[in-house]
Design a protein around this motif. Sequence first.
Motif: not given
Length: 282
Positions: A17, A222, A251, A254-255, A258, A261, A266, A268-269
């Motif tokens: 990513q 990003c 971003c 959202a990560t 987790d 990760h 993430k 995408e979220k």
Amino acid sequence: MTNKRVCTLQDISCLGQCSITVALPIISACGVETIIMPAAVLSTHTGEFTGYTIRDLSDDLPGIMNHWMKEGQIFDCLYTGYLANITQIEFVSELRKNVITEDGLLIVDPAMADNGRLYAGFDSEFVSHMAGLCGKADIILPNITEASLMTGMEYVGGLHNTDYIETLINRLSSLGAKKIVLKGIYFEEDKIGVAVYDSDTSDIQYYFTDKIGNGTHGTGDCYAAAFTGSLMQGYSVYESAKTAADFVVDCIKATIDDKSHWYGVKFEKALPGLVAKVNKQI
Ligand code: PXL
């Protein structure tokens, strides 16, 4: 309806990513066509991974450019990220001359260092060539590590003062860059920000967001992608710098919970929020 086209030159890290695997979806989500020129293909990024494979594509780049030229294809912006070697840094001027409109923008993210350290495989010669490229850019997007390396200043990892930040910006401006978005500024605990400098006015504007976590890989890429997409949709450099900062916070949110990760964010979220904010007309 705006219909800008961005060409981005950086690597493909197949897993991780970052670089093209985030630039293409993020800029596209902003409603902006994205043409890719892959500088190299790696199995993963070189950050926390070891044992990655690398295929350097330097020899293919002139052929790709020449084909585009034969097709009469010309773009509104060239955005460069992670480059594999000095030859590729030098090639950027050639690419700009041949496939970008005369009033097109060159956006350079030096993408070579973070947290006080150069990425694997880069040295001081690479840094000085990257400083040369930044000098030719319309907009540069360095973090504090890259800025300190390119200006020969000390790297300060902890809290910064305005004197340090403004000296860094003045020295970056002396390289020749017209507009500077300096990332990763801390004036107080729990807040992280960007400084936006315009050499025409010598004006510096700051924007701060909550600091969440302790730095996640790929957030710089990003940031650069969201910034470029927003700018191409006609927002100002400062508006785009703010939008990109807010997007990166989303971003990370959202990560962060987790733990599996660990290699990227993430993004995408967070795309729906970016799409809603940046797309002016659908
Ligand atoms: O996110 C920057 C980046 C891009 N591409 C590659 C990298 C890194 C940072 O480590 O290794 C291959």
